[in-house]
Scaffold this active site. Structure first.
Site, PDB file in Angstrom:
ATOM      1  N   ASP A  29       3.338  -5.881   6.242  1.00  0.00           N
ATOM      2  CA  ASP A  29       4.166  -5.063   7.119  1.00  0.00           C
ATOM      3  C   ASP A  29       4.898  -5.877   8.180  1.00  0.00           C
ATOM      4  O   ASP A  29       5.776  -5.341   8.866  1.00  0.00           O
ATOM      5  CB  ASP A  29       3.308  -3.999   7.816  1.00  0.00           C
ATOM      6  CG  ASP A  29       2.897  -2.884   6.870  1.00  0.00           C
ATOM      7  OD1 ASP A  29       3.628  -2.643   5.893  1.00  0.00           O
ATOM      8  OD2 ASP A  29       1.854  -2.261   7.116  1.00  0.00           O
ATOM      9  N   LYS A  46      -2.589   1.972  12.988  1.00  0.00           N
ATOM     10  CA  LYS A  46      -2.217   3.099  12.128  1.00  0.00           C
ATOM     11  C   LYS A  46      -3.116   3.214  10.904  1.00  0.00           C
ATOM     12  O   LYS A  46      -3.556   4.312  10.540  1.00  0.00           O
ATOM     13  CB  LYS A  46      -0.751   2.972  11.700  1.00  0.00           C
ATOM     14  CG  LYS A  46      -0.253   4.191  10.938  1.00  0.00           C
ATOM     15  CD  LYS A  46       1.248   4.226  10.802  1.00  0.00           C
ATOM     16  CE  LYS A  46       1.767   3.192   9.857  1.00  0.00           C
ATOM     17  NZ  LYS A  46       3.144   3.483   9.396  1.00  0.00           N
ATOM     18  N   SER A  47      -3.419   2.083  10.280  1.00  0.00           N
ATOM     19  CA  SER A  47      -4.258   2.115   9.085  1.00  0.00           C
ATOM     20  C   SER A  47      -5.632   2.689   9.388  1.00  0.00           C
ATOM     21  O   SER A  47      -6.170   3.512   8.630  1.00  0.00           O
ATOM     22  CB  SER A  47      -4.410   0.694   8.520  1.00  0.00           C
ATOM     23  OG  SER A  47      -3.173   0.186   8.088  1.00  0.00           O
ATOM     24  N   ARG A  95       9.594   6.568  -2.991  1.00  0.00           N
ATOM     25  CA  ARG A  95       8.618   5.500  -3.172  1.00  0.00           C
ATOM     26  C   ARG A  95       7.719   5.753  -4.380  1.00  0.00           C
ATOM     27  O   ARG A  95       7.409   6.896  -4.718  1.00  0.00           O
ATOM     28  CB  ARG A  95       7.782   5.333  -1.892  1.00  0.00           C
ATOM     29  CG  ARG A  95       8.627   4.903  -0.720  1.00  0.00           C
ATOM     30  CD  ARG A  95       7.822   4.803   0.564  1.00  0.00           C
ATOM     31  NE  ARG A  95       6.831   3.737   0.485  1.00  0.00           N
ATOM     32  CZ  ARG A  95       5.975   3.468   1.463  1.00  0.00           C
ATOM     33  NH1 ARG A  95       5.990   4.206   2.566  1.00  0.00           N
ATOM     34  NH2 ARG A  95       5.111   2.485   1.341  1.00  0.00           N
ATOM     35  N   ARG A 145      10.049   0.061  10.872  1.00  0.00           N
ATOM     36  CA  ARG A 145       9.917  -1.374  11.118  1.00  0.00           C
ATOM     37  C   ARG A 145      11.263  -2.092  11.082  1.00  0.00           C
ATOM     38  O   ARG A 145      11.467  -3.064  11.806  1.00  0.00           O
ATOM     39  CB  ARG A 145       8.928  -1.993  10.128  1.00  0.00           C
ATOM     40  CG  ARG A 145       7.542  -1.388  10.245  1.00  0.00           C
ATOM     41  CD  ARG A 145       6.465  -2.232   9.621  1.00  0.00           C
ATOM     42  NE  ARG A 145       5.239  -1.456   9.471  1.00  0.00           N
ATOM     43  CZ  ARG A 145       4.365  -1.219  10.431  1.00  0.00           C
ATOM     44  NH1 ARG A 145       4.577  -1.718  11.633  1.00  0.00           N
ATOM     45  NH2 ARG A 145       3.283  -0.493  10.207  1.00  0.00           N
ATOM     46  N   SER A 188      -2.595  -4.244  -3.093  1.00  0.00           N
ATOM     47  CA  SER A 188      -2.289  -3.041  -2.330  1.00  0.00           C
ATOM     48  C   SER A 188      -3.569  -2.400  -1.817  1.00  0.00           C
ATOM     49  O   SER A 188      -4.391  -1.920  -2.605  1.00  0.00           O
ATOM     50  CB  SER A 188      -1.519  -2.022  -3.182  1.00  0.00           C
ATOM     51  OG  SER A 188      -1.432  -0.775  -2.519  1.00  0.00           O
ATOM     52  N   LYS A 213       8.589  -0.453  -0.065  1.00  0.00           N
ATOM     53  CA  LYS A 213       8.014   0.120   1.142  1.00  0.00           C
ATOM     54  C   LYS A 213       8.906   1.300   1.572  1.00  0.00           C
ATOM     55  O   LYS A 213       9.597   1.906   0.750  1.00  0.00           O
ATOM     56  CB  LYS A 213       7.883  -0.949   2.230  1.00  0.00           C
ATOM     57  CG  LYS A 213       6.994  -2.122   1.835  1.00  0.00           C
ATOM     58  CD  LYS A 213       5.538  -1.748   1.655  1.00  0.00           C
ATOM     59  CE  LYS A 213       4.792  -1.724   2.958  1.00  0.00           C
ATOM     60  NZ  LYS A 213       3.343  -1.470   2.800  1.00  0.00           N
ATOM     61  N   GLY A 269       3.419   6.576   3.457  1.00  0.00           N
ATOM     62  CA  GLY A 269       2.869   6.201   2.170  1.00  0.00           C
ATOM     63  C   GLY A 269       1.358   6.073   2.216  1.00  0.00           C
ATOM     64  O   GLY A 269       0.661   6.448   1.272  1.00  0.00           O
TER      65      GLY A 269
END
Length: 443
Positions: free
Chosen positions: A326, A28-29, A129, A400, A174, A353, A101
């Site tokens: 994660d 995904k990233s 968030r 998740r 982050s 998160k 996010g």
């Protein structure tokens, strides 16, 4: 609430041995970054293996709204014809990033140094968030930002007309903060510098270099320092997205805790900044073999062969948290079946998160008979030979959390339910058929 769907209660039941090949989705990233950098490049970027979950699809729509030509060619195969650095046009409507996010923070960074205005929103979970951690450094470039109280969505950004280079030390570990600043720095004269106390996932640095940016990293007395030279011409590149180690964690966990299981998970990223879970599992005694190691799309990958076996509790050091942030929810499920306590340190970031993941996992595990201790920055799961189950876990619109408790129920004495499994589609749309194909009793 954007992307609203009716809640979908789901239940997992004790299953027989899991067998087969788990073809987990693309990372995904990397999928988010491939779309964004493709949009900021000159020429056509072909992407294969793109994750087609809702989070990534929302980023694809956003890139089209900013002027890139984005086209789906086949399953997982996409074309992005970019507009070049500084070439974004002003979107006609509000940019809805759904539950992502990563998507919203990186896109805000990518447009903050172009003199256009964009308004960003998201679903109920994303709107809770914190965004100031990204918008504060973006304001240093000269962007004008209007946000809801607490720096939350919806947010309107007026990009800087004459952006200034920024040197910024991240207050928390982050990759989203770092990546937003680097993307903003692309359209700034001079050098943009990000300083981290400890390295976070480095997909942005790898991919920026691959697209032709002048970027370097070094370790100094200040910490981990990333320096980007502004105003490059990014060149379109083919991107092969490796399979997501965070998604792979769910079938891997299921195989580790369901007696008699043996599965193969091919082509999973072994990026060292994402590998913390697998390092921890090996410390716990997990039977995981890494075969056919190779490189795909600039990322190290391997095929995972996973077998059930005894596990022992361990202490996860705080300096490993960034490389597995994660994966702590699914680790806490695995820990429930280990001998002894598993202590997870440095996990305060989990509280901001998609949900407060420490609280969500602790309450859900307790509802299923597992003792959990927590502090603001740590979580301890007390493993047991037989986990009772029989409880209902609240997903809090968090994919998740939902998947973690469905995996839990595959090895508990009584079934485990989640109140809403619909958020799973944001990151792992084929989770249910994939797990059922391995022999999991859930649905």
């Amino acid at each position: 609430m954007s992307h609203s769907t009716d809640p979908r209660p789901m239940t997992a039941r004790r299953s027989g041995p899991l067998r087969g090949v788990a073809q987990v989705p693309g990372d995904k990233s990397i999928s988010h970054r491939a779309l964004i950098l493709g949009a900021l490049s000159v020429g056509e970027t072909r992407i294969t293996g793109l994750l087609e979950g809702q989070d990534v699809l929302d980023t694809a729509k956003a890139m089209a709204a900013f002027g890139a030509q984005v086209e789906r060619l086949a399953e997982g195969e996409w074309s992005v014809r970019g507009v070049g650095v500084g070439g974004f046009s002003e979107p006609e409507g509000v940019i809805d990033c759904g539950n992502s996010g990563t998507g919203v923070r990186l896109i805000m960074g990518a447009m903050a140094t172009t003199p256009i205005t964009g308004t960003f929103t998201g679903d109920a979970s994303l709107s809770r968030r914190p965004m100031a951690r990204v918008t504060d450094p973006l304001a240093l470039f000269g962007a004008q930002i209007a946000a809801r109280e607490g720096g939350r969505l919806p947010i309107t950004i007026q990009g800087a007309a004459d952006p200034l280079p920024v040197r910024y030390r991240t207050p928390v570990a982050s990759a989203q903060i770092k990546s937003a600043i680097l993307l903003a720095g692309l359209n700034v004269p001079g050098e943009t510098v990000v300083i981290e106390a400890e390295p976070t996932r480095d997909h942005s640095e790898r991919m920026l270099a691959g697209f032709g940016a002048d970027i370097r990293t070094e370790t100094t007395a200040e910490g981990h320092v990333i320096t980007l030279q502004g105003r490059p011409e990014l060149r379109a590149q083919p991107v092969a997205v490796p399979r997501d180690p965070s998604s792979a964690a769910f079938p891997v966990a299921a195989a580790l805790i369901v007696p008699g299981s043996e599965i193969r998970v091919p082509g999973v990223s072994r990026n060292p900044t994402r590998d913390g879970l697998y390092v921890t599992l090996l410390e716990m005694g997990a039977d995981i073999a890494f075969e056919n190691t190779r490189e795909e799309g600039g990322e190290p990958v391997a095929d995972l062969v996973v077998r059930h076996g005894p596990l022992k509790g361990v202490t996860v050091p705080a300096d490993r948290a960034a490389s597995m942030i994660d994966e702590f929810p699914i680790l806490s499920v695995i820990a429930a079946f280990a001998e002894g306590a598993t202590v997870m340190n440095g996990v305060a970031e989990l509280r901001v998160k998609e949900s407060d993941r420490i609280d969500a996992m602790a309450r859900g595990l307790e509802a299923n008979g597992v003792r959990v201790d927590e502090t603001k920055d740590s979580m301890t799961v007390h493993g047991m030979a037989q986990v009772p189950g029989g409880g209902m876990a609240v997903s809090h619109l968090d994919h998740r959390i939902a998947m973690s408790f469905l995996v839990l129920g595959l090895a508990t004495q009584a079934p485990v339910s989640v109140d809403d499994g619909s958020p799973i589609a944001t990151s792992f749309p084929d989770f249910l058929p994939l797990m059922q194909g391995l022999g999991a009793d859930l649905g």
